[in-house]
Design a protein around this motif. Sequence first.
Motif, PDB file in Angstrom:
ATOM      1  N   LYS A 160       0.841  -1.207   0.000  1.00 46.31           N
ATOM      2  CA  LYS A 160       0.000   0.000   0.000  1.00 46.31           C
ATOM      3  C   LYS A 160       0.865   1.241   0.000  1.00 46.31           C
ATOM      4  O   LYS A 160       0.523   2.238  -0.620  1.00 46.31           O
ATOM      5  N   ASP A 161       1.998   1.198   0.709  1.00 43.76           N
ATOM      6  CA  ASP A 161       2.825   2.395   0.802  1.00 43.76           C
ATOM      7  C   ASP A 161       3.555   2.680  -0.491  1.00 43.76           C
ATOM      8  O   ASP A 161       3.713   3.837  -0.876  1.00 43.76           O
ATOM      9  N   TYR A 162       4.049   1.645  -1.165  1.00 43.98           N
ATOM     10  CA  TYR A 162       4.910   1.897  -2.315  1.00 43.98           C
ATOM     11  C   TYR A 162       4.227   1.790  -3.663  1.00 43.98           C
ATOM     12  O   TYR A 162       4.729   2.300  -4.639  1.00 43.98           O
ATOM     13  N   GLU A 163       3.104   1.124  -3.766  1.00 43.83           N
ATOM     14  CA  GLU A 163       2.320   1.064  -5.007  1.00 43.83           C
ATOM     15  C   GLU A 163       3.009   0.349  -6.156  1.00 43.83           C
ATOM     16  O   GLU A 163       2.390   0.070  -7.167  1.00 43.83           O
ATOM     17  N   ASN A 164       4.275   0.081  -6.060  1.00 44.61           N
ATOM     18  CA  ASN A 164       5.025  -0.423  -7.202  1.00 44.61           C
ATOM     19  C   ASN A 164       5.757  -1.670  -6.710  1.00 44.61           C
ATOM     20  O   ASN A 164       6.464  -1.622  -5.720  1.00 44.61           O
ATOM     21  N   ASP A 165       5.576  -2.795  -7.410  1.00 48.06           N
ATOM     22  CA  ASP A 165       6.124  -4.060  -6.911  1.00 48.06           C
ATOM     23  C   ASP A 165       7.637  -4.051  -6.793  1.00 48.06           C
ATOM     24  O   ASP A 165       8.207  -4.627  -5.865  1.00 48.06           O
TER      25      ASP A 165
END
Lengths: 299, 140
Positions: free
Chosen positions: A151-156
């Motif tokens: 949720k915090d980084y949005e990017n795998d």
Amino acid sequence: MIQDYCKLRTPPSGHKPGDREPCYKSSLCAEHSGSCSWAALRRGVTSGTVGCCGSAFIARELPSSAGLRVPWCPAASCAGAVSRCRSILNAEGAASWVELCWEGLPSGSVARQGKAAGTMSRQANRGTESKKMSSELFTLTYGALVTQLCKDYENDEDVNKQLDKMGYNIGVRLIEDFLARSNVGRCHDFRETADVIAKVAFKMYLGITPSITNWSPAGDEFSLILENNPLVDFVELPDNHSSLIYSNLLCGVLRGALEMVQMAVEAKFVQDTLKGDGVTEIRMRFIRRIEDNLPAGEE
Amino acid sequence: MAVCVAVIAKENYPLYIRSIPTENELKFHYMVHTSLDVVDEKISAMGKALVDQRELYLGLLYPTEDYKVYGYVTNSKVKFVMVVDSSNTALRDNEIRSMFRKLHNSYTDVMCNPFYNPGDRIQSRWTKRMLRVLASSGHS
């Protein structure tokens, strides 16, 4: 005034100074305290083997005391890990209780008693055995950690990097605990390292024993095959996180831990049960031996 | 054989509903919806005095001429409703109970998935597999 005893335990009541009593390092030890390293030091012996507990010792000055010589385990890795290897100060003016380094002791039984006696240390309740803990709580905690990172980084890719960094930080600390609990000696080659990782380390911390396969011809790469990974119980990767490496923390831990024992390695997942493969496979590659003295926790 | 299985949330909206003969699905949706009233009645009837002893399995909720509807409530007020073909008289009560227990276990597994938000519709691959197992076990 107590003169002739190891200070790990208090002598029985009715004792008088000068009485001959068994060594108090261990109830298993029937040696007279005269052969204990403390008594030896007092006689002026500066190095040798402790008669009762079998560990070699040399006399070194305790960093915090003025001129007081205490028995100290001569193992090189122990001298480096001062936070866990401390010495018992003499009762005459002794300030603190700490544990003797137990490296070199036979399997754990004496160490347990010794550690139990060093009560004022912060690690008083840690025995050499691992504490039992609910594996479901551990799995759910790790899952909550990964979902929060997502949720915090949005990017795998960012999440994978963060997991690796967190794993690295865990690894540089975990290696100290591992070396203290497992009493393994120095590994002579990468194959021995692989064996220790799979049979001792994974068993100790995760309760599983991966198998080692796929050695490269040069002997510097191998695969760890985990049939079941306790971190991924009940987990299903949703479709929008298809490039997430869920257990990437493990790679970071392996990398950090081996870096602290002067080995630069690379660890990555090549198969993952969450992505549909049958087993989980981690590929480990030896890069080089680290010669410089890196400060701990550089990241 | 179970012709329809539904998982209903605490707020009485469906988390998962699937029926086996895929035509005329709406009829089963209506049946499940009406059975919710019966479930609520059963829960409140057992009520305040016996709330500790209330059993999770509610039993036969109501029979129609073609189908029988069974219910099961968890302690978190999540309801499972199963619609069974009346012609299959060989299905006994403890078989229904065990089917509900398997359903409850697979629901717990779905809840433990860290990527599942409670209250979302269940789209888990596991549940689909489990329901296929349930549907086939009704035959034996």
